[in-house]
Design a protein around this motif. Structure first.
Motif, PDB file in Angstrom:
ATOM      1  N   ARG A 223      -3.450  69.092  36.366  1.00  0.00           N
ATOM      2  CA  ARG A 223      -4.626  69.952  36.579  1.00  0.00           C
ATOM      3  C   ARG A 223      -5.291  70.261  35.240  1.00  0.00           C
ATOM      4  O   ARG A 223      -6.530  70.258  35.128  1.00  0.00           O
ATOM      5  CB  ARG A 223      -4.204  71.253  37.262  1.00  0.00           C
ATOM      6  N   LEU A 224      -4.485  70.544  34.238  1.00  0.00           N
ATOM      7  CA  LEU A 224      -5.035  70.813  32.910  1.00  0.00           C
ATOM      8  C   LEU A 224      -5.781  69.593  32.386  1.00  0.00           C
ATOM      9  O   LEU A 224      -6.881  69.714  31.821  1.00  0.00           O
ATOM     10  CB  LEU A 224      -3.909  71.207  31.954  1.00  0.00           C
TER      11      LEU A 224
ATOM     12  N   ALA B 128      -8.789  67.175  25.359  1.00  0.00           N
ATOM     13  CA  ALA B 128      -8.485  68.475  24.770  1.00  0.00           C
ATOM     14  C   ALA B 128      -7.100  68.966  25.180  1.00  0.00           C
ATOM     15  O   ALA B 128      -6.437  69.676  24.414  1.00  0.00           O
ATOM     16  CB  ALA B 128      -9.544  69.498  25.163  1.00  0.00           C
ATOM     17  N   ALA B 129      -6.648  68.596  26.388  1.00  0.00           N
ATOM     18  CA  ALA B 129      -5.302  68.982  26.817  1.00  0.00           C
ATOM     19  C   ALA B 129      -4.256  68.305  25.934  1.00  0.00           C
ATOM     20  O   ALA B 129      -3.280  68.936  25.507  1.00  0.00           O
ATOM     21  CB  ALA B 129      -5.090  68.606  28.282  1.00  0.00           C
ATOM     22  N   PHE B 130      -4.455  67.022  25.676  1.00  0.00           N
ATOM     23  CA  PHE B 130      -3.549  66.319  24.754  1.00  0.00           C
ATOM     24  C   PHE B 130      -3.603  66.956  23.371  1.00  0.00           C
ATOM     25  O   PHE B 130      -2.566  67.188  22.741  1.00  0.00           O
ATOM     26  CB  PHE B 130      -3.923  64.839  24.657  1.00  0.00           C
ATOM     27  N   ALA B 131      -4.812  67.246  22.894  1.00  0.00           N
ATOM     28  CA  ALA B 131      -4.963  67.830  21.562  1.00  0.00           C
ATOM     29  C   ALA B 131      -4.248  69.177  21.471  1.00  0.00           C
ATOM     30  O   ALA B 131      -3.664  69.512  20.429  1.00  0.00           O
ATOM     31  CB  ALA B 131      -6.442  67.980  21.218  1.00  0.00           C
TER      32      ALA B 131
ATOM     33  N   VAL C  31       2.863  62.873  24.688  1.00  0.00           N
ATOM     34  CA  VAL C  31       2.899  61.444  24.991  1.00  0.00           C
ATOM     35  C   VAL C  31       2.694  61.214  26.485  1.00  0.00           C
ATOM     36  O   VAL C  31       1.968  60.306  26.907  1.00  0.00           O
ATOM     37  CB  VAL C  31       4.228  60.831  24.522  1.00  0.00           C
ATOM     38  N   HIS C  32       3.345  62.031  27.301  1.00  0.00           N
ATOM     39  CA  HIS C  32       3.188  61.960  28.753  1.00  0.00           C
ATOM     40  C   HIS C  32       1.722  62.163  29.153  1.00  0.00           C
ATOM     41  O   HIS C  32       1.210  61.497  30.059  1.00  0.00           O
ATOM     42  CB  HIS C  32       4.083  63.032  29.381  1.00  0.00           C
ATOM     43  N   GLN C  33       1.047  63.067  28.455  1.00  0.00           N
ATOM     44  CA  GLN C  33      -0.362  63.342  28.752  1.00  0.00           C
ATOM     45  C   GLN C  33      -1.235  62.116  28.494  1.00  0.00           C
ATOM     46  O   GLN C  33      -2.252  61.927  29.160  1.00  0.00           O
ATOM     47  CB  GLN C  33      -0.836  64.526  27.893  1.00  0.00           C
TER      48      GLN C  33
END
Length: 443
Positions: free
Chosen positions: A162-163, A170-173, A206-208
Protein backbone atom coordinates in the motif's frame (compact mmCIF):
# COMPACT_ATOMS: atom_id res chain seq x y z
CA UNK A 1 12.24 -34.63 -15.36
CA UNK A 2 9.01 -35.53 -13.62
CA UNK A 3 5.69 -35.64 -15.42
CA UNK A 4 4.27 -33.00 -13.09
CA UNK A 5 7.09 -30.58 -13.90
CA UNK A 6 6.62 -31.18 -17.62
CA UNK A 7 2.88 -30.63 -17.30
CA UNK A 8 3.39 -27.47 -15.27
CA UNK A 9 5.85 -26.13 -17.83
CA UNK A 10 3.46 -26.81 -20.70
CA UNK A 11 0.60 -25.15 -18.80
CA UNK A 12 2.55 -21.95 -18.11
CA UNK A 13 0.42 -18.88 -18.90
CA UNK A 14 1.70 -16.82 -21.80
CA UNK A 15 2.04 -13.72 -19.63
CA UNK A 16 4.09 -15.30 -16.84
CA UNK A 17 7.37 -13.59 -16.04
CA UNK A 18 9.65 -16.59 -16.43
CA UNK A 19 12.77 -14.60 -15.64
CA UNK A 20 11.83 -14.25 -11.98
CA UNK A 21 11.56 -18.03 -11.70
CA UNK A 22 15.05 -18.35 -13.14
CA UNK A 23 16.40 -15.72 -10.75
CA UNK A 24 14.87 -17.52 -7.77
CA UNK A 25 16.51 -20.82 -8.69
CA UNK A 26 19.81 -19.29 -9.77
CA UNK A 27 20.21 -17.20 -6.62
CA UNK A 28 19.67 -20.20 -4.35
CA UNK A 29 22.05 -22.28 -6.48
CA UNK A 30 24.77 -19.64 -6.13
CA UNK A 31 24.26 -19.54 -2.36
CA UNK A 32 24.52 -23.32 -2.14
CA UNK A 33 27.74 -23.40 -4.18
CA UNK A 34 29.15 -20.54 -2.12
CA UNK A 35 28.49 -22.41 1.12
CA UNK A 36 30.08 -25.57 -0.26
CA UNK A 37 33.14 -23.63 -1.31
CA UNK A 38 33.51 -21.73 1.97
CA UNK A 39 33.23 -24.85 4.17
CA UNK A 40 36.86 -25.36 5.20
CA UNK A 41 36.72 -28.63 7.15
CA UNK A 42 39.75 -30.31 8.63
CA UNK A 43 40.36 -32.87 11.36
CA UNK A 44 40.53 -29.98 13.83
CA UNK A 45 37.06 -28.67 13.05
CA UNK A 46 35.25 -26.42 10.62
CA UNK A 47 36.32 -22.99 9.42
CA UNK A 48 35.67 -20.52 6.63
CA UNK A 49 37.79 -20.50 3.48
CA UNK A 50 37.43 -16.72 3.24
CA UNK A 51 39.11 -16.38 6.63
CA UNK A 52 41.92 -18.71 5.55
CA UNK A 53 42.45 -16.79 2.29
CA UNK A 54 41.24 -13.21 2.89
CA UNK A 55 42.00 -12.22 -0.71
CA UNK A 56 39.06 -14.39 -1.79
CA UNK A 57 36.59 -12.16 0.08
CA UNK A 58 36.17 -10.09 -3.08
CA UNK A 59 34.30 -13.11 -4.51
CA UNK A 60 31.42 -12.33 -2.17
CA UNK A 61 30.56 -9.39 -4.41
CA UNK A 62 29.34 -12.00 -6.86
CA UNK A 63 28.43 -14.89 -4.55
CA UNK A 64 26.32 -12.92 -2.05
CA UNK A 65 23.11 -12.98 -4.09
CA UNK A 66 20.48 -13.14 -1.35
CA UNK A 67 19.42 -9.59 -2.33
CA UNK A 68 18.31 -11.03 -5.69
CA UNK A 69 16.14 -13.63 -3.97
CA UNK A 70 14.49 -10.99 -1.77
CA UNK A 71 14.01 -8.73 -4.81
CA UNK A 72 12.25 -11.56 -6.64
CA UNK A 73 10.21 -12.17 -3.51
CA UNK A 74 8.91 -8.61 -3.58
CA UNK A 75 7.87 -9.00 -7.21
CA UNK A 76 6.07 -12.30 -6.56
CA UNK A 77 4.39 -11.09 -3.38
CA UNK A 78 2.99 -8.02 -5.12
CA UNK A 79 1.48 -10.09 -7.93
CA UNK A 80 0.11 -12.76 -5.59
CA UNK A 81 -1.50 -10.34 -3.14
CA UNK A 82 -3.14 -8.28 -5.86
CA UNK A 83 -4.40 -11.38 -7.62
CA UNK A 84 -5.89 -12.73 -4.40
CA UNK A 85 -7.64 -9.41 -3.74
CA UNK A 86 -9.16 -9.37 -7.22
CA UNK A 87 -10.35 -12.96 -7.07
CA UNK A 88 -11.88 -13.02 -3.58
CA UNK A 89 -13.22 -9.52 -3.19
CA UNK A 90 -12.77 -9.67 0.61
CA UNK A 91 -10.14 -9.56 3.37
CA UNK A 92 -7.22 -11.65 2.19
CA UNK A 93 -4.39 -11.17 4.69
CA UNK A 94 -4.73 -14.59 6.37
CA UNK A 95 -5.25 -16.26 3.00
CA UNK A 96 -2.14 -14.59 1.64
CA UNK A 97 -0.02 -15.64 4.63
CA UNK A 98 -1.21 -19.24 4.56
CA UNK A 99 -0.71 -19.56 0.81
CA UNK A 100 2.78 -18.03 0.79
CA UNK A 101 4.00 -19.82 3.92
CA UNK A 102 2.80 -23.33 3.16
CA UNK A 103 5.60 -24.28 0.76
CA UNK A 104 8.14 -22.42 2.89
CA UNK A 105 7.35 -23.63 6.40
CA UNK A 106 6.45 -27.26 5.82
CA UNK A 107 9.89 -28.30 4.46
CA UNK A 108 11.60 -26.02 6.99
CA UNK A 109 9.86 -27.56 10.00
CA UNK A 110 10.52 -31.07 8.72
CA UNK A 111 14.21 -30.16 8.42
CA UNK A 112 14.22 -28.74 11.96
CA UNK A 113 12.49 -31.76 13.49
CA UNK A 114 14.75 -34.27 11.73
CA UNK A 115 17.90 -32.44 12.77
CA UNK A 116 16.61 -31.88 16.32
CA UNK A 117 16.05 -35.63 16.63
CA UNK A 118 19.58 -36.31 15.35
CA UNK A 119 21.06 -33.73 17.71
CA UNK A 120 19.16 -35.18 20.68
CA UNK A 121 20.29 -38.71 19.87
CA UNK A 122 23.92 -37.61 19.46
CA UNK A 123 23.91 -35.75 22.77
CA UNK A 124 22.19 -38.59 24.64
CA UNK A 125 24.96 -40.85 23.34
CA UNK A 126 27.52 -38.43 24.76
CA UNK A 127 29.02 -37.54 21.38
CA UNK A 128 27.85 -33.97 20.96
CA UNK A 129 31.13 -32.39 22.07
CA UNK A 130 33.38 -33.62 19.27
CA UNK A 131 35.03 -30.92 17.18
CA UNK A 132 33.32 -31.82 13.95
CA UNK A 133 30.09 -33.01 15.55
CA UNK A 134 29.80 -29.84 17.62
CA UNK A 135 30.56 -27.68 14.59
CA UNK A 136 27.94 -29.51 12.52
CA UNK A 137 25.25 -29.03 15.17
CA UNK A 138 26.19 -25.36 15.36
CA UNK A 139 26.32 -24.45 11.66
CA UNK A 140 23.65 -26.63 10.08
CA UNK A 141 20.86 -24.26 11.13
CA UNK A 142 22.67 -21.00 10.33
CA UNK A 143 21.14 -20.62 6.83
CA UNK A 144 17.70 -20.50 8.47
CA UNK A 145 18.22 -16.75 9.03
CA UNK A 146 17.13 -16.34 5.41
CA UNK A 147 13.82 -18.13 6.11
CA UNK A 148 13.16 -15.84 9.08
CA UNK A 149 13.77 -12.67 7.08
CA UNK A 150 11.60 -13.95 4.26
CA UNK A 151 8.76 -14.62 6.72
CA UNK A 152 8.93 -11.00 7.82
CA UNK A 153 8.74 -9.86 4.19
CA UNK A 154 5.62 -11.96 3.60
CA UNK A 155 3.95 -10.62 6.76
CA UNK A 156 4.73 -6.99 5.89
CA UNK A 157 3.83 -7.21 2.20
CA UNK A 158 0.26 -5.80 2.48
CA UNK A 159 1.12 -2.54 4.32
CA UNK A 160 4.33 -1.98 2.38
CA UNK A 161 2.56 -2.66 -0.91
CA UNK A 162 0.00 0.00 0.00
CA UNK A 163 2.85 2.36 0.82
CA UNK A 164 4.44 1.59 -2.53
CA UNK A 165 1.20 2.27 -4.38
CA UNK A 166 0.98 5.70 -2.76
CA UNK A 167 4.62 6.72 -2.79
CA UNK A 168 6.48 4.62 -5.39
CA UNK A 169 10.22 5.25 -5.31
CA UNK A 170 9.77 7.49 -2.26
CA UNK A 171 8.78 4.41 -0.22
CA UNK A 172 12.06 2.74 -1.17
CA UNK A 173 13.94 5.96 -0.44
CA UNK A 174 12.38 6.13 3.01
CA UNK A 175 13.52 2.61 3.90
CA UNK A 176 17.00 3.24 2.46
CA UNK A 177 17.24 6.52 4.35
CA UNK A 178 16.25 4.77 7.57
CA UNK A 179 19.05 2.24 6.97
CA UNK A 180 21.55 5.09 6.54
CA UNK A 181 20.33 6.72 9.76
CA UNK A 182 20.72 3.44 11.65
CA UNK A 183 24.33 3.12 10.50
CA UNK A 184 25.05 6.71 11.51
CA UNK A 185 23.63 6.08 14.98
CA UNK A 186 25.56 2.81 15.17
CA UNK A 187 28.98 3.90 13.99
CA UNK A 188 29.09 7.62 14.76
CA UNK A 189 27.26 7.66 18.08
CA UNK A 190 27.56 4.07 19.34
CA UNK A 191 23.84 3.70 20.08
CA UNK A 192 23.38 0.15 21.42
CA UNK A 193 21.10 -2.34 19.66
CA UNK A 194 20.01 0.16 16.99
CA UNK A 195 21.99 -1.82 14.37
CA UNK A 196 19.44 -4.64 14.54
CA UNK A 197 16.82 -2.39 12.95
CA UNK A 198 18.68 -2.81 9.68
CA UNK A 199 17.59 -6.42 9.51
CA UNK A 200 14.27 -4.78 8.59
CA UNK A 201 15.28 -1.60 6.76
CA UNK A 202 17.97 -3.04 4.47
CA UNK A 203 16.14 -6.19 3.42
CA UNK A 204 12.74 -4.52 3.14
CA UNK A 205 14.28 -1.85 0.93
CA UNK A 206 15.50 -4.58 -1.44
CA UNK A 207 12.08 -6.23 -1.22
CA UNK A 208 10.50 -2.89 -2.14
CA UNK A 209 12.50 -2.90 -5.38
CA UNK A 210 10.52 -6.01 -6.31
CA UNK A 211 7.30 -3.98 -6.03
CA UNK A 212 8.81 -1.39 -8.35
CA UNK A 213 9.68 -4.08 -10.86
CA UNK A 214 6.13 -5.46 -10.69
CA UNK A 215 4.87 -2.04 -11.80
CA UNK A 216 7.54 -1.62 -14.47
CA UNK A 217 9.17 1.30 -12.67
CA UNK A 218 12.83 0.20 -12.83
CA UNK A 219 13.42 1.90 -16.17
CA UNK A 220 17.17 2.61 -16.05
CA UNK A 221 18.75 -0.52 -14.52
CA UNK A 222 22.24 0.50 -15.68
CA UNK A 223 22.05 3.63 -13.54
CA UNK A 224 20.83 1.60 -10.56
CA UNK A 225 23.68 -0.89 -10.97
CA UNK A 226 26.30 1.85 -11.36
CA UNK A 227 25.04 3.81 -8.35
CA UNK A 228 24.93 0.69 -6.18
CA UNK A 229 28.40 -0.47 -7.19
CA UNK A 230 29.87 2.98 -6.64
CA UNK A 231 28.15 3.27 -3.28
CA UNK A 232 29.35 -0.15 -2.10
CA UNK A 233 32.92 0.55 -3.24
CA UNK A 234 32.95 3.96 -1.50
CA UNK A 235 31.49 2.50 1.69
CA UNK A 236 34.18 -0.18 1.86
CA UNK A 237 37.00 2.16 0.84
CA UNK A 238 36.22 5.06 3.18
CA UNK A 239 33.72 3.75 5.69
CA UNK A 240 33.82 1.30 8.59
CA UNK A 241 32.63 -1.56 6.39
CA UNK A 242 34.60 -4.75 5.60
CA UNK A 243 35.25 -6.04 2.09
CA UNK A 244 33.30 -9.26 2.56
CA UNK A 245 29.56 -9.15 1.87
CA UNK A 246 29.05 -12.23 4.05
CA UNK A 247 29.78 -12.63 7.74
CA UNK A 248 33.31 -13.56 8.76
CA UNK A 249 34.33 -15.30 11.98
CA UNK A 250 35.78 -12.95 14.57
CA UNK A 251 35.24 -9.72 12.63
CA UNK A 252 34.31 -6.60 14.59
CA UNK A 253 31.93 -5.35 11.89
CA UNK A 254 29.86 -7.56 9.60
CA UNK A 255 27.99 -6.40 6.52
CA UNK A 256 25.49 -9.20 7.08
CA UNK A 257 24.65 -9.42 10.76
CA UNK A 258 23.27 -6.87 11.17
CA UNK A 259 23.05 -5.70 7.53
CA UNK A 260 24.72 -2.43 6.64
CA UNK A 261 24.34 0.32 4.06
CA UNK A 262 27.26 -1.28 2.18
CA UNK A 263 25.17 -4.44 1.77
CA UNK A 264 22.19 -2.35 0.63
CA UNK A 265 24.35 -0.75 -2.05
CA UNK A 266 25.55 -4.21 -3.02
CA UNK A 267 21.92 -5.23 -3.40
CA UNK A 268 21.22 -2.23 -5.63
CA UNK A 269 23.97 -3.09 -8.07
CA UNK A 270 22.89 -6.74 -8.20
CA UNK A 271 19.28 -5.75 -8.92
CA UNK A 272 20.39 -3.39 -11.66
CA UNK A 273 22.67 -6.06 -13.13
CA UNK A 274 20.01 -8.77 -13.27
CA UNK A 275 17.53 -6.33 -14.77
CA UNK A 276 19.98 -5.60 -17.56
CA UNK A 277 20.01 -9.32 -18.39
CA UNK A 278 16.21 -9.68 -18.41
CA UNK A 279 15.74 -9.31 -22.17
CA UNK A 280 18.22 -11.95 -23.36
CA UNK A 281 17.19 -14.30 -20.55
CA UNK A 282 13.50 -14.04 -21.47
CA UNK A 283 14.27 -15.16 -25.03
CA UNK A 284 16.34 -18.09 -23.74
CA UNK A 285 13.57 -19.17 -21.34
CA UNK A 286 11.11 -19.54 -24.23
CA UNK A 287 12.95 -22.72 -25.18
CA UNK A 288 10.79 -25.63 -23.91
CA UNK A 289 13.67 -27.71 -22.55
CA UNK A 290 15.17 -24.76 -20.67
CA UNK A 291 11.85 -23.78 -19.17
CA UNK A 292 11.08 -27.34 -18.07
CA UNK A 293 14.39 -27.39 -16.23
CA UNK A 294 13.60 -24.13 -14.43
CA UNK A 295 10.12 -25.38 -13.45
CA UNK A 296 11.52 -28.66 -12.12
CA UNK A 297 14.23 -26.87 -10.14
CA UNK A 298 11.73 -24.41 -8.65
CA UNK A 299 9.69 -27.33 -7.38
CA UNK A 300 12.51 -28.55 -5.13
CA UNK A 301 14.61 -25.41 -4.61
CA UNK A 302 13.70 -24.87 -0.96
CA UNK A 303 14.27 -28.51 -0.06
CA UNK A 304 17.68 -28.44 -1.74
CA UNK A 305 18.59 -25.22 0.08
CA UNK A 306 17.60 -26.62 3.46
CA UNK A 307 19.59 -29.85 3.07
CA UNK A 308 22.67 -28.68 1.13
CA UNK A 309 24.86 -28.15 4.19
CA UNK A 310 23.81 -31.53 5.56
CA UNK A 311 24.90 -33.05 2.26
CA UNK A 312 28.31 -31.40 2.45
CA UNK A 313 28.76 -32.55 6.05
CA UNK A 314 27.93 -36.09 4.93
CA UNK A 315 30.62 -35.89 2.26
CA UNK A 316 33.24 -34.74 4.75
CA UNK A 317 32.06 -37.37 7.24
CA UNK A 318 32.59 -40.13 4.69
CA UNK A 319 36.05 -38.75 3.92
CA UNK A 320 36.97 -38.85 7.60
CA UNK A 321 35.52 -42.33 8.04
CA UNK A 322 37.60 -43.67 5.17
CA UNK A 323 40.75 -42.79 7.06
CA UNK A 324 42.95 -40.46 4.99
CA UNK A 325 43.62 -37.13 6.63
CA UNK A 326 41.81 -34.17 5.13
CA UNK A 327 44.15 -31.76 3.38
CA UNK A 328 44.69 -28.33 4.87
CA UNK A 329 42.08 -25.86 3.58
CA UNK A 330 43.30 -23.80 0.61
CA UNK A 331 46.26 -26.13 -0.01
CA UNK A 332 46.85 -27.54 -3.47
CA UNK A 333 45.43 -30.91 -2.46
CA UNK A 334 42.36 -29.20 -1.00
CA UNK A 335 41.66 -27.31 -4.24
CA UNK A 336 42.13 -30.51 -6.23
CA UNK A 337 39.34 -32.11 -4.18
CA UNK A 338 36.87 -29.29 -4.80
CA UNK A 339 35.34 -30.67 -8.06
CA UNK A 340 34.77 -34.25 -6.81
CA UNK A 341 33.59 -32.92 -3.45
CA UNK A 342 31.04 -30.68 -5.19
CA UNK A 343 29.81 -33.59 -7.32
CA UNK A 344 29.47 -35.78 -4.22
CA UNK A 345 27.62 -33.02 -2.36
CA UNK A 346 25.31 -32.53 -5.35
CA UNK A 347 24.51 -36.24 -5.50
CA UNK A 348 23.86 -36.33 -1.75
CA UNK A 349 21.65 -33.25 -1.95
CA UNK A 350 19.66 -34.94 -4.72
CA UNK A 351 19.15 -37.93 -2.42
CA UNK A 352 17.82 -35.67 0.34
CA UNK A 353 15.57 -33.93 -2.19
CA UNK A 354 14.15 -37.26 -3.33
CA UNK A 355 13.45 -38.14 0.31
CA UNK A 356 11.91 -34.84 1.45
CA UNK A 357 10.54 -33.13 -1.67
CA UNK A 358 7.00 -34.28 -0.86
CA UNK A 359 6.85 -31.65 1.91
CA UNK A 360 7.51 -28.86 -0.58
CA UNK A 361 4.87 -30.03 -3.04
CA UNK A 362 2.00 -27.55 -3.33
CA UNK A 363 -1.35 -28.52 -1.94
CA UNK A 364 -4.04 -29.46 -4.40
CA UNK A 365 -6.02 -26.41 -5.53
CA UNK A 366 -9.40 -26.06 -3.95
CA UNK A 367 -11.87 -23.48 -2.71
CA UNK A 368 -10.21 -20.48 -1.11
CA UNK A 369 -11.48 -18.90 2.04
CA UNK A 370 -12.66 -15.45 2.94
CA UNK A 371 -11.43 -15.50 6.55
CA UNK A 372 -13.26 -14.31 9.60
CA UNK A 373 -12.19 -11.02 11.13
CA UNK A 374 -9.92 -12.63 13.71
CA UNK A 375 -8.09 -14.77 11.16
CA UNK A 376 -5.73 -12.00 10.02
CA UNK A 377 -4.35 -11.20 13.51
CA UNK A 378 -4.13 -14.91 14.31
CA UNK A 379 -2.15 -15.61 11.14
CA UNK A 380 0.06 -12.59 11.80
CA UNK A 381 0.80 -13.76 15.35
CA UNK A 382 1.62 -17.21 14.05
CA UNK A 383 3.97 -15.76 11.44
CA UNK A 384 5.77 -13.67 14.08
CA UNK A 385 6.26 -16.75 16.28
CA UNK A 386 7.58 -18.72 13.30
CA UNK A 387 9.91 -15.85 12.44
CA UNK A 388 11.30 -15.66 15.97
CA UNK A 389 11.64 -19.41 16.23
CA UNK A 390 13.48 -19.80 12.94
CA UNK A 391 15.79 -16.84 13.63
CA UNK A 392 16.39 -18.20 17.12
CA UNK A 393 17.46 -21.57 15.72
CA UNK A 394 19.79 -19.92 13.24
CA UNK A 395 21.44 -18.20 16.21
CA UNK A 396 21.56 -21.03 18.77
CA UNK A 397 22.21 -24.04 16.56
CA UNK A 398 21.23 -27.47 17.87
CA UNK A 399 24.14 -28.09 20.21
CA UNK A 400 23.38 -28.01 23.91
CA UNK A 401 19.76 -29.13 23.63
CA UNK A 402 20.03 -30.85 27.00
CA UNK A 403 22.08 -28.32 28.94
CA UNK A 404 20.09 -25.11 28.36
CA UNK A 405 22.58 -23.53 25.94
CA UNK A 406 21.25 -20.15 24.81
CA UNK A 407 22.19 -17.42 22.36
CA UNK A 408 21.08 -13.82 22.09
CA UNK A 409 18.43 -12.96 19.52
CA UNK A 410 18.64 -9.16 19.31
CA UNK A 411 18.69 -8.53 23.09
CA UNK A 412 16.81 -11.60 24.33
CA UNK A 413 18.41 -14.96 25.23
CA UNK A 414 16.78 -17.91 23.50
CA UNK A 415 17.37 -21.66 23.66
CA UNK A 416 16.98 -24.16 20.85
CA UNK A 417 13.99 -25.96 22.47
CA UNK A 418 12.22 -22.62 22.96
CA UNK A 419 12.92 -21.66 19.35
CA UNK A 420 11.54 -24.98 18.08
CA UNK A 421 8.43 -24.56 20.22
CA UNK A 422 7.85 -21.06 18.85
CA UNK A 423 8.22 -22.22 15.26
CA UNK A 424 5.83 -25.15 15.70
CA UNK A 425 3.32 -23.08 17.66
CA UNK A 426 3.40 -20.33 15.07
CA UNK A 427 2.84 -22.78 12.24
CA UNK A 428 -0.16 -24.21 14.10
CA UNK A 429 -1.66 -20.73 14.50
CA UNK A 430 -1.21 -19.97 10.81
CA UNK A 431 -2.90 -23.24 9.92
CA UNK A 432 -5.69 -22.61 12.42
CA UNK A 433 -6.60 -19.20 11.00
CA UNK A 434 -9.79 -20.87 9.76
CA UNK A 435 -12.31 -19.37 7.34
CA UNK A 436 -15.80 -18.19 8.15
CA UNK A 437 -17.09 -19.01 4.67
CA UNK A 438 -15.68 -20.21 1.38
CA UNK A 439 -15.70 -18.87 -2.15
CA UNK A 440 -14.56 -20.56 -5.32
CA UNK A 441 -11.57 -18.96 -6.96
CA UNK A 442 -11.49 -18.60 -10.71
CA UNK A 443 -8.44 -19.09 -12.86
Amino acid sequence: MTVSARAAAEATPAGRDRYTDLLRVASLAVVVCGHWLMAAVSADGMGNLLAVVPALQVLTWGLQVMPVFFFVGGFSHALSYRSLERRTGGPVYALFLRARLQRLLRPTLVFVLVWASVALAVQLAGRGDGRLTGAALRVVTQPLWFIGIYLAMVALTPPLLRLHERAGWAAFAGLAGAAVLVDVLRFAYGVPYVAFLNFAFVWLAVHQLGFLRADGRIRVPAALAAAGLAGAAAAVAWGPYPLSMVGMPGEKVSNMAPPTVALLCHGLWLVGAVQLAAGPAAAWLRRPRVWRGVVAANGVAMTAFLWHLTAMLCVYGVQLALGPELPEPASGAWWAQVPPRFLAALATTCAFVALFRRFEAPARPGPAAVPRRAAGPLAALGTVLCLLGVLGLSTTGLGGLLDGHSATLVAVPVTAPAAIAMALGGWLLVERSAPARRVRLRG
